[in-house]
Each structure stands twice: as structure tokens, then as C-alpha cells.
Design a protein around this motif. Sequence first.
Motif, PDB file in Angstrom:
ATOM      1  N   GLN A 275     -54.911  -1.170 -37.355  1.00 13.47           N
ATOM      2  CA  GLN A 275     -56.143  -0.785 -36.665  1.00 13.47           C
ATOM      3  C   GLN A 275     -56.821  -2.010 -36.042  1.00 13.47           C
ATOM      4  O   GLN A 275     -57.305  -1.957 -34.911  1.00 13.47           O
ATOM      5  CB  GLN A 275     -57.090  -0.091 -37.645  1.00 13.47           C
ATOM      6  CG  GLN A 275     -58.431   0.294 -37.049  1.00 13.47           C
ATOM      7  CD  GLN A 275     -58.312   1.318 -35.936  1.00 13.47           C
ATOM      8  OE1 GLN A 275     -57.714   2.379 -36.105  1.00 13.47           O
ATOM      9  NE2 GLN A 275     -58.856   1.007 -34.769  1.00 13.47           N
ATOM     10  N   ARG A 276     -56.845  -3.125 -36.772  1.00 12.67           N
ATOM     11  CA  ARG A 276     -57.478  -4.341 -36.249  1.00 12.67           C
ATOM     12  C   ARG A 276     -56.778  -4.867 -35.012  1.00 12.67           C
ATOM     13  O   ARG A 276     -57.387  -5.531 -34.161  1.00 12.67           O
ATOM     14  CB  ARG A 276     -57.494  -5.423 -37.335  1.00 12.67           C
ATOM     15  CG  ARG A 276     -58.480  -5.155 -38.466  1.00 12.67           C
ATOM     16  CD  ARG A 276     -58.688  -6.400 -39.319  1.00 12.67           C
ATOM     17  NE  ARG A 276     -57.449  -6.822 -39.969  1.00 12.67           N
ATOM     18  CZ  ARG A 276     -57.059  -6.423 -41.169  1.00 12.67           C
ATOM     19  NH1 ARG A 276     -57.803  -5.558 -41.860  1.00 12.67           N
ATOM     20  NH2 ARG A 276     -55.936  -6.869 -41.700  1.00 12.67           N
ATOM     21  N   GLY A 281     -62.607   0.270 -29.947  1.00 12.72           N
ATOM     22  CA  GLY A 281     -62.878   1.648 -29.566  1.00 12.72           C
ATOM     23  C   GLY A 281     -61.702   2.589 -29.663  1.00 12.72           C
ATOM     24  O   GLY A 281     -61.866   3.797 -29.500  1.00 12.72           O
ATOM     25  N   ARG A 282     -60.511   2.056 -29.929  1.00 15.15           N
ATOM     26  CA  ARG A 282     -59.331   2.917 -30.036  1.00 15.15           C
ATOM     27  C   ARG A 282     -58.989   3.129 -31.510  1.00 15.15           C
ATOM     28  O   ARG A 282     -58.918   2.175 -32.268  1.00 15.15           O
ATOM     29  CB  ARG A 282     -58.145   2.288 -29.312  1.00 15.15           C
ATOM     30  CG  ARG A 282     -56.904   3.188 -29.304  1.00 15.15           C
ATOM     31  CD  ARG A 282     -55.757   2.513 -28.582  1.00 15.15           C
ATOM     32  NE  ARG A 282     -54.521   3.272 -28.703  1.00 15.15           N
ATOM     33  CZ  ARG A 282     -53.314   2.809 -28.411  1.00 15.15           C
ATOM     34  NH1 ARG A 282     -53.197   1.560 -27.954  1.00 15.15           N
ATOM     35  NH2 ARG A 282     -52.247   3.547 -28.550  1.00 15.15           N
ATOM     36  N   ARG A 283     -58.788   4.376 -31.908  1.00 10.45           N
ATOM     37  CA  ARG A 283     -58.478   4.726 -33.274  1.00 10.45           C
ATOM     38  C   ARG A 283     -56.965   4.845 -33.468  1.00 10.45           C
ATOM     39  O   ARG A 283     -56.278   5.506 -32.680  1.00 10.45           O
ATOM     40  CB  ARG A 283     -59.129   6.050 -33.667  1.00 10.45           C
ATOM     41  CG  ARG A 283     -60.599   5.918 -34.086  1.00 10.45           C
ATOM     42  CD  ARG A 283     -60.707   5.530 -35.556  1.00 10.45           C
ATOM     43  NE  ARG A 283     -62.075   5.306 -35.969  1.00 10.45           N
ATOM     44  CZ  ARG A 283     -62.880   6.263 -36.444  1.00 10.45           C
ATOM     45  NH1 ARG A 283     -62.444   7.505 -36.509  1.00 10.45           N
ATOM     46  NH2 ARG A 283     -64.087   5.961 -36.840  1.00 10.45           N
ATOM     47  N   LEU A 284     -56.472   4.251 -34.531  1.00 11.51           N
ATOM     48  CA  LEU A 284     -55.049   4.367 -34.863  1.00 11.51           C
ATOM     49  C   LEU A 284     -54.703   5.806 -35.192  1.00 11.51           C
ATOM     50  O   LEU A 284     -53.710   6.353 -34.674  1.00 11.51           O
ATOM     51  CB  LEU A 284     -54.724   3.450 -36.050  1.00 11.51           C
ATOM     52  CG  LEU A 284     -53.271   3.446 -36.532  1.00 11.51           C
ATOM     53  CD1 LEU A 284     -52.355   2.792 -35.499  1.00 11.51           C
ATOM     54  CD2 LEU A 284     -53.168   2.714 -37.876  1.00 11.51           C
ATOM     55  N   PHE A 285     -55.494   6.428 -36.070  1.00 11.60           N
ATOM     56  CA  PHE A 285     -55.267   7.812 -36.498  1.00 11.60           C
ATOM     57  C   PHE A 285     -56.532   8.623 -36.208  1.00 11.60           C
ATOM     58  O   PHE A 285     -57.365   8.838 -37.089  1.00 11.60           O
ATOM     59  CB  PHE A 285     -54.950   7.882 -37.989  1.00 11.60           C
ATOM     60  CG  PHE A 285     -53.763   7.069 -38.441  1.00 11.60           C
ATOM     61  CD1 PHE A 285     -52.624   6.965 -37.656  1.00 11.60           C
ATOM     62  CD2 PHE A 285     -53.779   6.424 -39.673  1.00 11.60           C
ATOM     63  CE1 PHE A 285     -51.525   6.220 -38.084  1.00 11.60           C
ATOM     64  CE2 PHE A 285     -52.692   5.686 -40.115  1.00 11.60           C
ATOM     65  CZ  PHE A 285     -51.569   5.585 -39.314  1.00 11.60           C
ATOM     66  N   ALA A 308     -64.884   2.870 -42.913  1.00  9.65           N
ATOM     67  CA  ALA A 308     -65.417   2.172 -41.741  1.00  9.65           C
ATOM     68  C   ALA A 308     -64.422   2.158 -40.587  1.00  9.65           C
ATOM     69  O   ALA A 308     -64.800   2.286 -39.424  1.00  9.65           O
ATOM     70  CB  ALA A 308     -65.799   0.743 -42.130  1.00  9.65           C
ATOM     71  N   ALA A 309     -63.137   2.016 -40.917  1.00  8.17           N
ATOM     72  CA  ALA A 309     -62.118   1.900 -39.871  1.00  8.17           C
ATOM     73  C   ALA A 309     -61.673   3.251 -39.321  1.00  8.17           C
ATOM     74  O   ALA A 309     -61.385   3.377 -38.131  1.00  8.17           O
ATOM     75  CB  ALA A 309     -60.906   1.141 -40.412  1.00  8.17           C
ATOM     76  N   PHE A 310     -61.608   4.270 -40.209  1.00  7.52           N
ATOM     77  CA  PHE A 310     -60.977   5.532 -39.810  1.00  7.52           C
ATOM     78  C   PHE A 310     -61.887   6.747 -39.926  1.00  7.52           C
ATOM     79  O   PHE A 310     -61.506   7.843 -39.497  1.00  7.52           O
ATOM     80  CB  PHE A 310     -59.730   5.772 -40.665  1.00  7.52           C
ATOM     81  CG  PHE A 310     -58.696   4.686 -40.558  1.00  7.52           C
ATOM     82  CD1 PHE A 310     -57.919   4.556 -39.422  1.00  7.52           C
ATOM     83  CD2 PHE A 310     -58.500   3.791 -41.597  1.00  7.52           C
ATOM     84  CE1 PHE A 310     -56.967   3.554 -39.325  1.00  7.52           C
ATOM     85  CE2 PHE A 310     -57.550   2.786 -41.511  1.00  7.52           C
ATOM     86  CZ  PHE A 310     -56.781   2.658 -40.362  1.00  7.52           C
ATOM     87  N   GLY A 311     -63.047   6.589 -40.563  1.00  9.35           N
ATOM     88  CA  GLY A 311     -63.916   7.746 -40.753  1.00  9.35           C
ATOM     89  C   GLY A 311     -63.460   8.666 -41.859  1.00  9.35           C
ATOM     90  O   GLY A 311     -63.980   9.783 -42.008  1.00  9.35           O
ATOM     91  N   ALA A 312     -62.476   8.243 -42.643  1.00  9.61           N
ATOM     92  CA  ALA A 312     -61.953   9.038 -43.770  1.00  9.61           C
ATOM     93  C   ALA A 312     -61.680   8.092 -44.923  1.00  9.61           C
ATOM     94  O   ALA A 312     -61.302   6.935 -44.716  1.00  9.61           O
ATOM     95  CB  ALA A 312     -60.682   9.780 -43.376  1.00  9.61           C
ATOM     96  N   GLY A 313     -61.868   8.593 -46.140  1.00  7.30           N
ATOM     97  CA  GLY A 313     -61.722   7.745 -47.315  1.00  7.30           C
ATOM     98  C   GLY A 313     -60.473   8.032 -48.119  1.00  7.30           C
ATOM     99  O   GLY A 313     -59.670   8.914 -47.796  1.00  7.30           O
ATOM    100  N   ILE A 314     -60.327   7.266 -49.190  1.00  4.22           N
ATOM    101  CA  ILE A 314     -59.215   7.408 -50.115  1.00  4.22           C
ATOM    102  C   ILE A 314     -59.494   8.556 -51.079  1.00  4.22           C
ATOM    103  O   ILE A 314     -60.616   8.716 -51.561  1.00  4.22           O
ATOM    104  CB  ILE A 314     -59.005   6.094 -50.903  1.00  4.22           C
ATOM    105  CG1 ILE A 314     -58.583   4.968 -49.962  1.00  4.22           C
ATOM    106  CG2 ILE A 314     -57.994   6.275 -52.012  1.00  4.22           C
ATOM    107  CD1 ILE A 314     -58.587   3.591 -50.601  1.00  4.22           C
ATOM    108  N   VAL A 315     -58.463   9.351 -51.359  1.00  2.00           N
ATOM    109  CA  VAL A 315     -58.528  10.341 -52.432  1.00  2.00           C
ATOM    110  C   VAL A 315     -57.567   9.850 -53.502  1.00  2.00           C
ATOM    111  O   VAL A 315     -56.346   9.997 -53.379  1.00  2.00           O
ATOM    112  CB  VAL A 315     -58.147  11.748 -51.947  1.00  2.00           C
ATOM    113  CG1 VAL A 315     -58.247  12.751 -53.097  1.00  2.00           C
ATOM    114  CG2 VAL A 315     -59.048  12.178 -50.792  1.00  2.00           C
ATOM    115  N   PRO A 316     -58.092   9.211 -54.558  1.00  2.80           N
ATOM    116  CA  PRO A 316     -57.212   8.559 -55.528  1.00  2.80           C
ATOM    117  C   PRO A 316     -56.452   9.547 -56.394  1.00  2.80           C
ATOM    118  O   PRO A 316     -56.916  10.676 -56.637  1.00  2.80           O
ATOM    119  CB  PRO A 316     -58.185   7.725 -56.364  1.00  2.80           C
ATOM    120  CG  PRO A 316     -59.487   8.436 -56.252  1.00  2.80           C
ATOM    121  CD  PRO A 316     -59.518   9.037 -54.875  1.00  2.80           C
TER     122      PRO A 316
END
Length: 530
Positions: A275-276, A281-285, A308-316
Motif C-alpha cells: 500500500q505504501r 489516494g490509491r487503495r490496494l484493496f 488507517a491504510a485500508f479502512g478495515a481491521g484485523i479479525v483475530p
Amino acid sequence: MGGSDGVGGSDGVGGSDGVSLSSVFDRRVRTSPRAPAVRDVGGEPVSWGELGDRVTALAADLAARGVRPATVVSWQLPTSVEAIVLLLALCRLGATQNPLLPVYGDRELDFILRQARPALLIVDGADPARTAAARRVAAAVARDGAPIDVLAWGKDSPARGGPLAPPTGVAGRWYFYTSGTTSVPKGVVHADRAVLAAGRTLVERLGLRPDDRYGAVFPLCHVGGPAWQVAAMLVGFETLCVARFTDEAISALQDFDVTIAGAGPPFFLAYLAAQRALPAGRRLFPSVRAFPGGGTGRPPDLDARMVAAFGAGIVPTYGLTEAPIVCMGRLGDSPAQRATTEGIAAPTARLRVTAADGGAAPAGSDGEIQLRGDHLMLGYLDPELTAAAMTPDGWLRTGDLGRLDAAGYLTVTGRIKDVIIRNMENVSAVEVEQVLATHPGVTDVSVIGLPDGRTGERVCAVIVPAAADAPPSLADLTGWCARAGLMKQKWPEQVELVDELPRNPVGKVAKAQLRERYLPGADTAAAAPR
């Protein structure tokens, strides 16, 4: 919470609803014959109907070769559409299948074949060197018992071969092997019940939908692989098979417009790096909605970085080969729960935490994590291991330390066993020590795990060299491990030289002292090439 009754769902220790993995697949084929089911990276989508036809054809070929209900079939293939077809065909025949991680070397293969005693071993025909090695190991094992037919997938015909040995051994649909909590892997026996329970947990906790697109970056032959296939069959979403996790694989996940992207901290860190590298402004996923994944010891800020990067978090998730996906978070969990816990018990699983005296640990106090429920194994192939692992009242001793809070959320705090967890796979320090101790340049050795921001932990070998002026290098030691047949992920990545190892009064190496001495940042560290 954490008392003798544990926390979680129904008991389900011995019960089953009678549903098989094969019946779930057949229902999906009837319900969604034209919907896309699976594809390889760079390949065309295969519909559920087409997948059903291929499974039926392969099952007939394998039956012609002699595969029957309870026939033990070991297979070592990368994640692919063809591997899924094989898995489902073996389910259709009622065979006992023994998926083997592709990274297993000759050493692990020899042990597993001697214990599991398969009638048929299927290996990747696209790798001639691996095929030759597998034939050599199988021939050596067969000299001490029944013959093992070896099929080079993609080269040999599944329908042609000699008569297979009759089924023997422990009843069960699956033999999975641990990745090394002891000096040798443990053979774990599962019925379909456990795999189905794990798959249902994924569906329930992630709210999986038919329009989801899942990227299968974790090996299909890992215990979690079939669980994800169950989830796909229950819901009808499409899977992208990733044989090797590379930069190209991440690009393929982007092209696939993945919505569910696993499968643990090493993968998540790779997604963040990708992503970096993209323009601002471009999203990987852009469509991703969850990052499910296991692996304790993840950086505490990793979930916040993913959000912060994807708008979705980890589900452990938390589980073992002996009890897959027995604990999992939920989409609506708080940031603190996602960052520091492994979620709550699965619907048909139960957890408890016990103190050193075997009694219940109070809520919030550390103790050994113990499990039971539908996810639990039938036992080990070695009955002595089963007896040692189970409590008198039927709970599995995990060897992991943790605590349950008042809401039932599990936090894993450590391990009783001397295990290094690298890239979410267990590495036995004892096994690596045994191999390194045979090197002529090594007088004494201790292997420890050290924190690593990329892999969770790395393997560090602390050695007393036979000649102080000519110690073995890291390359010498990894080459020795390769020649000994030790799988690559167990090789040391760091070597430290000492005059003598610190020991306690009874002669045991004081590994805690070594870990403190060689925490990241030591000038003497030498990183292994990977």
C-alpha cells in the motif's frame, strides 16, 4: 469465567450432526452451478458446477486406482484449483487424507510416512527433484512395511497404478501434522466435524456473503485450508488460489478485488508495504472489509495501521492443529479487543484457563488455556501423546498461557512449551538443536526465539564453537540443516557465539538469559538470507 465449566458454546465433545464435507459441497453444486467457485492466479474462474464435474471425474479415477473409504492418502501440493479438486474427490470417496505442507523436507516426510502409513502419496509432478526425493523416501519406508504408491500429480494418471494396500490405522477423515511443538511433528486425527465447525465459525464471525472474494494465501494443506473451503461451500463465495505469496500474488489479489484478505501478521505487513508503494489516494484493496488471521505476538499497533491504510481491521483467530479456529473475534469488536485479544470462543467450542494447581484461574489471571468442543481432534496417531494431552475430564491441554476477561475474550500471553512461532508456524527449538549439535564445528548449542517485526519470531542459534578461531558461519549452519533434511523455515536466521552456555543448577540451559542478551539490536546479529 475460566472456571471448570469454561466459556463458550455447546459441549459437542462426541456429538455430530451427521453432515459431511462432501455433502456440503454437493449441496452447493446443486444450488449454485453457474456461480464462480475458484480460480488460480492468472487463470479463469471455475464454476461450482464445473468444479463438481471435475471432482466426480477424479473420484472415479482414484477409485479405479484402488482408493476406498478409509484408504490413507498423503498429498503434498501447492494451493491450486487442482489441489481443491483432489481434496474434494478424496472426501467424496470417504478416504482418510493426510495433507502435507509443501515445505516439509525428507526428514519430516520420512517420519510422517512411517506413522501415517498411507497407501498412496501424491506429490507435485511439476517439481522433478521433489518427486524423486519423495519416491526415494517412500521406497525406504516401504522396506519396513506395506508398499506406498507414489503419484506425480500432473505427470502420472490418477487411474493407473498398482493395487493399493488395504486401509489400516486409526479411524478418521483427516491426518494433519503439527509444524513442530516437539522434536518430531505430531499426527493429529480429525473427523469432518472439526473442519466443518471451523468453517462455520468463519462464516458466523465474518458475516461471509456470496459476493465475497477470498484470497487463499495460506496453504490449503494446513488445517485452516479445508476450513476455508467449508466456508466457501456453505456461503458460495469465490476463492483465489495463491500457490506462492509474492509481490505478484499481492497484485493478483488486487486484480481479484479481494474482500476478505488473510491470513496473519506476515501477510498484513506485506499488504501495508504494498500500500505504501502506491501513489497517494490509491487503495490496494478498495473493497476489502476484513483481515482475518491468527498468530499471537502481533504488533499491538498493527490493527490500527490496517484500519488507517485500508479502512478495515484485523479479525483475530486462535487455534491449533488439534483444534482449528476455536476462538475468533467479531467484526464489531472494539479496537482494543482486536489489538490485544484473540476473540471469544467459537459457537461450538469451550475454553477455560487453569492455574498451576489445576484449578480455575480467576478472570484476568494467567494460566494454561484448555479446550474442548466440536473443533477438538479425535486424538493423536500416537495414543501416548493423546493420554498426555487430555485432562481426566476431557479437555485438551494446549501448553499455551493466557487469560480470559469477564466478557470471555482470550489473550494469549506465552507458551509453556519451548516453541518458536515463525510466520505463524511452530518451530521446535529442540529439533533444530538436535540437528545443529551434529555439526562438527559445534560443541554446544541452544536455540531460542527472538522477536521479529516481519515474522513474529526468528530462530537464533547460540553456539559454543569447537574451534574459537574458526567458528561455523550462518551459511555453514543453514547448509548443514539443508543436508539434514530440515525444512527451511526451521533454519536459524541468526547465530551468536559464546564460550559457554549459561545453565541452572540442574544443568538446564538458562534460555531466558540468552533471550535477554540477544534481543533485537545486538551488534553481533547476522541475518540469514531468505
